[in-house]
Structure formats: structure tokens, C-alpha cells
Design an enzyme around this catalytic site. Structure first.
Site, mmCIF file in Angstrom:
data_model
loop_
_atom_site.group_PDB
_atom_site.id
_atom_site.type_symbol
_atom_site.label_atom_id
_atom_site.label_comp_id
_atom_site.label_asym_id
_atom_site.label_seq_id
_atom_site.Cartn_x
_atom_site.Cartn_y
_atom_site.Cartn_z
ATOM 1 N N ALA A 131 6.506 1.299 -5.705
ATOM 2 C CA ALA A 131 6.540 0.917 -7.121
ATOM 3 C C ALA A 131 6.806 2.111 -8.029
ATOM 4 O O ALA A 131 6.730 1.990 -9.246
ATOM 5 C CB ALA A 131 5.218 0.266 -7.504
ATOM 6 N N ASN A 199 -1.694 3.236 -5.248
ATOM 7 C CA ASN A 199 -1.000 3.807 -4.084
ATOM 8 C C ASN A 199 0.121 4.725 -4.532
ATOM 9 O O ASN A 199 0.437 5.711 -3.872
ATOM 10 C CB ASN A 199 -0.427 2.682 -3.223
ATOM 11 C CG ASN A 199 -1.527 1.863 -2.605
ATOM 12 O OD1 ASN A 199 -2.235 2.330 -1.739
ATOM 13 N ND2 ASN A 199 -1.698 0.640 -3.085
ATOM 14 N N HIS A 229 4.457 3.675 -15.103
ATOM 15 C CA HIS A 229 4.085 4.982 -14.549
ATOM 16 C C HIS A 229 5.010 6.045 -15.127
ATOM 17 O O HIS A 229 6.237 5.880 -15.131
ATOM 18 C CB HIS A 229 4.260 4.993 -13.023
ATOM 19 C CG HIS A 229 3.531 3.893 -12.309
ATOM 20 N ND1 HIS A 229 2.167 3.784 -12.286
ATOM 21 C CD2 HIS A 229 4.000 2.848 -11.586
ATOM 22 C CE1 HIS A 229 1.813 2.730 -11.570
ATOM 23 N NE2 HIS A 229 2.913 2.135 -11.139
HETATM 24 N N1 LIG Z 1 3.003 1.974 -2.338
HETATM 25 C C1 LIG Z 1 3.276 1.205 -3.387
HETATM 26 O O1 LIG Z 1 4.104 1.535 -4.233
HETATM 27 C C2 LIG Z 1 2.560 -0.087 -3.553
HETATM 28 C C3 LIG Z 1 1.629 -0.486 -2.641
HETATM 29 N N2 LIG Z 1 1.000 -1.701 -2.749
HETATM 30 C C4 LIG Z 1 0.031 -2.044 -1.716
HETATM 31 O O2 LIG Z 1 0.709 -2.840 -0.741
HETATM 32 C C5 LIG Z 1 -0.218 -3.718 -0.097
HETATM 33 C C6 LIG Z 1 0.331 -5.149 -0.149
HETATM 34 O O3 LIG Z 1 0.453 -5.558 -1.496
HETATM 35 P P1 LIG Z 1 0.637 -7.106 -1.871
HETATM 36 O O4 LIG Z 1 1.679 -7.728 -1.028
HETATM 37 O O5 LIG Z 1 0.759 -7.170 -3.336
HETATM 38 O O6 LIG Z 1 -0.807 -7.678 -1.442
HETATM 39 P P2 LIG Z 1 -1.257 -9.201 -1.347
HETATM 40 O O7 LIG Z 1 -2.716 -9.212 -1.654
HETATM 41 O O8 LIG Z 1 -0.361 -10.088 -2.113
HETATM 42 O O9 LIG Z 1 -1.052 -9.554 0.205
HETATM 43 C C7 LIG Z 1 -1.845 -9.001 1.226
HETATM 44 C C8 LIG Z 1 -1.571 -9.774 2.504
HETATM 45 O O10 LIG Z 1 -2.365 -9.208 3.554
HETATM 46 C C9 LIG Z 1 -2.794 -10.282 4.384
HETATM 47 N N3 LIG Z 1 -3.964 -9.987 5.186
HETATM 48 C C10 LIG Z 1 -5.265 -9.911 4.810
HETATM 49 N N4 LIG Z 1 -6.045 -9.701 5.884
HETATM 50 C C11 LIG Z 1 -5.226 -9.684 6.975
HETATM 51 C C12 LIG Z 1 -5.444 -9.554 8.365
HETATM 52 N N5 LIG Z 1 -6.657 -9.368 8.874
HETATM 53 N N6 LIG Z 1 -4.364 -9.577 9.200
HETATM 54 C C13 LIG Z 1 -3.121 -9.740 8.699
HETATM 55 N N7 LIG Z 1 -2.858 -9.890 7.381
HETATM 56 C C14 LIG Z 1 -3.896 -9.857 6.528
HETATM 57 C C15 LIG Z 1 -3.090 -11.411 3.405
HETATM 58 O O11 LIG Z 1 -3.061 -12.614 4.155
HETATM 59 P P3 LIG Z 1 -3.335 -14.079 3.505
HETATM 60 O O12 LIG Z 1 -2.134 -14.334 2.630
HETATM 61 O O13 LIG Z 1 -3.404 -14.978 4.671
HETATM 62 O O14 LIG Z 1 -4.609 -13.931 2.729
HETATM 63 C C16 LIG Z 1 -1.940 -11.266 2.435
HETATM 64 O O15 LIG Z 1 -0.834 -12.008 2.863
HETATM 65 C C17 LIG Z 1 -1.554 -3.520 -0.842
HETATM 66 O O16 LIG Z 1 -2.374 -2.601 -0.154
HETATM 67 C C18 LIG Z 1 -1.123 -2.913 -2.169
HETATM 68 O O17 LIG Z 1 -2.161 -2.154 -2.767
HETATM 69 C C19 LIG Z 1 1.325 -2.566 -3.752
HETATM 70 C C20 LIG Z 1 2.231 -2.196 -4.709
HETATM 71 C C21 LIG Z 1 2.887 -0.922 -4.718
HETATM 72 O O1 LIG Z 2 0.398 1.555 -7.308
HETATM 73 C C1 LIG Z 2 0.383 0.397 -6.881
HETATM 74 O O2 LIG Z 2 -0.137 0.098 -5.794
HETATM 75 C C2 LIG Z 2 1.026 -0.696 -7.639
HETATM 76 C C3 LIG Z 2 1.557 -0.315 -8.938
HETATM 77 O O3 LIG Z 2 1.062 0.543 -9.633
HETATM 78 C C4 LIG Z 2 2.700 -1.044 -9.409
HETATM 79 O O4 LIG Z 2 3.112 -2.018 -8.770
HETATM 80 O O5 LIG Z 2 3.247 -0.629 -10.445
#
Ligand SMILES: NC(=O)C1=CN([C@@H]2O[C@H](COP(=O)(O)OP(=O)(O)OC[C@H]3O[C@@H](n4cnc5c(N)ncnc54)[C@H](OP(=O)(O)O)[C@@H]3O)[C@@H](O)[C@H]2O)C=CC1
Ligand SMILES: O=C([O-])CC(=O)C(=O)O
Length: 277
Positions: A131, A199, A229
Site C-alpha cells: 500500500a 505494515n 502515507h
Molecule cells: N504490506 C502492506 O502494504 C499491507 C499489508 N496488509 C496486511 O495484509 C494482510 C491481509 O489483509 P486483508 O486481505 O485486508 O485482510 P482480511 O482481514 O480481509 O483477510 C484476512 C484473511 O485471512 C484469513 N484467515 C484467517 N485465519 C486463517 C487461517 N487460520 N488460515 C487461513 N486463512 C486465515 C481470513 O479467512 P476468512 O475469510 O475465512 O475469515 C481472511 O480471508 C493483513 O495482515 C494486513 O494487515 C494490508 C494492507 C497493506
Molecule cells: O499499512 C497497511 O497495512 C495498510 C495501509 O496503510 C493502507 O492500505 O494504506
């Protein structure tokens, strides 16, 4: 001009998607539509039945399996699940010398041993720009000397509410009428206090001068619709500042561009012409 390496010499990269939320669903959909050089191999989610439903519109049938069952099915896994699952997802792939694309970048700081596992077994952890913006410029500057990296994040209330740091410090943001600075510290501290929100700050710190020297401010702003950001870098090769205004995905904490960054990263892994470092 062909956009994929010689298919006979390079069979498609089998991609597993661990987590089928805002990020995982978009990646699965694009892989199913066709991403040159890549194919969707398997998916994991918490609720398998709901995952099957979410995948029912895809052209191909994709196995929905437990996290522990992903590794034999794929060459690369995209980690897009809750942060605490990072080691369970990453370790089997790294031990097999394979690649892990990590979205929950903050969790790397509490599981630094994963980097050693990758080194020992010839695997690789990739932290995509996600992001954020401009990690290519920051890594280039880090080849010289970076003097300072500062990040200022402004988020709508919905993008921050529930973060452990706010709860533990009784910082109430749901009814604010003016922007307030809720945090002033480092990405290492933010990774603990805001595990699902910052993140990007950890990714920036890993690209540049590390999670203890990078400085970070977080603002909650009730007038904002987008996660915003801004990065300011001063180095011996260049000074630059950049900002990005992210349109939220179905998950208000996650910008839409996050999944697209992973798709761009996967595309580059098999492309004969690669742009950007
Ligand atoms: N690096 C970056 O720039 C960014 C990083 N992120 C990070 O990316 C990650 C994903 O974000 P996002 O898609 O929005 O998150 P969501 O909350 O939308 O999705 C998370 C998924 O993980 C699944 N999950 C939960 N527990 C398990 C398990 N035990 N086994 C398998 N799958 C599981 C959930 O399943 P179910 O649907 O069945 O509940 C859900 O589908 C987060 O950690 C977020 O903080 C996000 C934005 C930017
Ligand atoms: O940092 C993150 O995980 C998500 C975030 O800020 C964005 O989506 O802008």
C-alpha cells in the site's frame, strides 16, 4: 512483444494464496483470469466453506486447503492473512527453498528467524511495496547513506479503530471532529500497537534505515476517505518526498492498491522485461 518467458523452459509459477480476504480474493481472481507465467495452485482461508463460495465464480476449480497443506502444491505463497499466521505460512515454503511474498510485514520484526531460515535453505522472503510508494527509490538510496526517513500516516477513523495501541492507551477516536495525532514513534513500536494498520511503515523501514531509526507519526482524521502515507527521505544521493492516497478496499484498513502491488510483483517474476528495481 511477448510478455512471458519461454514457456517450455519456464513452466508457470504455481502460486498459493494464504488468506482469502480483501487482498487474497483479488489476487485469486486475477490469477484465474490469467497472469502470464503464473497459475493459481491453491488457496487457504479460515472458513473453508465460505472460501469455496468466494471461489465458485472462478473459471478453474482451486483446492481450498489448510495452511500446512499449501507448500507441496505451490512454488510461491502470497501471505495475506492475519499477522500472527506469518510463521506457519512462511516456514514450510522457506525450508523447501521457495518464495514467500509477505503482506503482514510488521510480523517479520517479531519473527526475524524466518530470514535465517530463508538464508539457510535458499528461500526468499519478498516484501512488496504493498500500500506504499517508492520502495525502489528507498532501497537505491540505502545502497549509499540515508540520513533520515520520516513517515506520516493519516487514516480515516474506520482505518484505525480497534488497534491495540489505541485500546491500551484509552485513545478514543470514534467521535473526533478534528484530526488528532494518535502515535509518534518508530515502526517497531507501531508493528506491535497497530498490527493490522501499519505494515507499510515496517516495509519502509526494512527498505531504508531499519525499524528503530525510521520515525513515524499516525493521525486519525475524520475528514479523510483514504489512507494517506507521506514519506520524506534525506540521503547522500537524493532527497525526496512522496505521498499516496489509498482508496480503501472491502477491508477499510487495506488499500485497493495492495493486491495490485502483489500482482505486479508476480508478473515481474516471470517477465522477460522487468521495470523498476
Ligand atoms: N504490506 C502492506 O502494504 C499491507 C499489508 N496488509 C496486511 O495484509 C494482510 C491481509 O489483509 P486483508 O486481505 O485486508 O485482510 P482480511 O482481514 O480481509 O483477510 C484476512 C484473511 O485471512 C484469513 N484467515 C484467517 N485465519 C486463517 C487461517 N487460520 N488460515 C487461513 N486463512 C486465515 C481470513 O479467512 P476468512 O475469510 O475465512 O475469515 C481472511 O480471508 C493483513 O495482515 C494486513 O494487515 C494490508 C494492507 C497493506
Ligand atoms: O499499512 C497497511 O497495512 C495498510 C495501509 O496503510 C493502507 O492500505 O494504506
Amino acid at each position: 512483444m511477448s510478455t512471458v518467458l519461454n514457456a517450455a523452459a519456464h513452466p508457470p509459477l504455481r502460486v498459493a494464496v494464504a488468506g482469502l480476504g480483501a487482498v487474497g480474493q483479488k489476487i485469486a481472481q486475477v490469477l484465474d483470469e490469467g497472469l502470464p507465467g503464473c497459475k493459481l495452485a491453491a488457496v487457504s482461508a479460515n472458513d473453508r466453506q465460505r472460501a469455496e463460495e468466494r471461489l465458485s465464480h472462478l473459471k478453474q476449480r482451486v483446492p481450498v486447503v489448510a495452511i500446512e497443506e499449501l507448500e507441496p502444491l505451490a512454488d510461491v505463497v502470497v501471505e495475506c492473512a492475519p499477522a500472527q499466521l506469518l510463521p506457519t505460512i512462511a516456514e514450510p515454503f522457506l525450508k523447501a527453498g521457495k518464495t514467500v511474498i509477505v503482506l503482514s510485514a510488521g510480523a517479520i520484526l517479531s519473527h526475524e528467524a524466518l530470514v535465517e531460515v530463508a538464508r539457510e535453505h535458499g528461500g526468499q522472503i519478498i516484501v512488496p511495496t504493498g500500500a506504499l510508494i517508492g520502495l525502489d527509490a528507498v532501497t537505491a538510496a540505502a545502497e549509499g547513506t540515508i540520513h533520515s526517513v520520516r513517515m506520516i500516516t493519516r487514516k480515516p477513523v474506520k482505518g484505525l479503530v480497534g488497534a491495540p495501541y489505541l485500546v491500551q492507551n484509552n485513545i478514543e477516536i470514534e467521535h473526533i471532529r478534528e484530526p488528532i495525532r494518535v502515535f509518534n514513534g518508530t515502526p517497531r513500536e507501531a508493528a506491535i500497537g497497530f498490527p493490522a494498520n501499519l505494515n507499510v511503515a515496517v516495509a519502509l523501514s526494512l527498505a531504508g534505515i531499519g525499524p528503530d531509526r525510521t520515525t513515524l507519526e499516525i493521525w486519525a482524521d475524520p475528514s479523510l476517505k483514504r489512507n494517506t502515507h507521506r514519506i520524506e527521505v534525506d540521503s547522500d544521493s537524493a532527497s525526496f518526498s512522496m505521498s499516496i492516497e489509498n482508496i480503501p478496499s472491502d477491508n477499510p484498513k487495506t488499500g485497493r492498491i495492495t493486491a495490485l502491488s502483489v500482482i505486479a510483483c508476480l508478473r515481474k517474476m516471470r517477465a522477460p522485461l522487468r521495470v523498476g528495481s
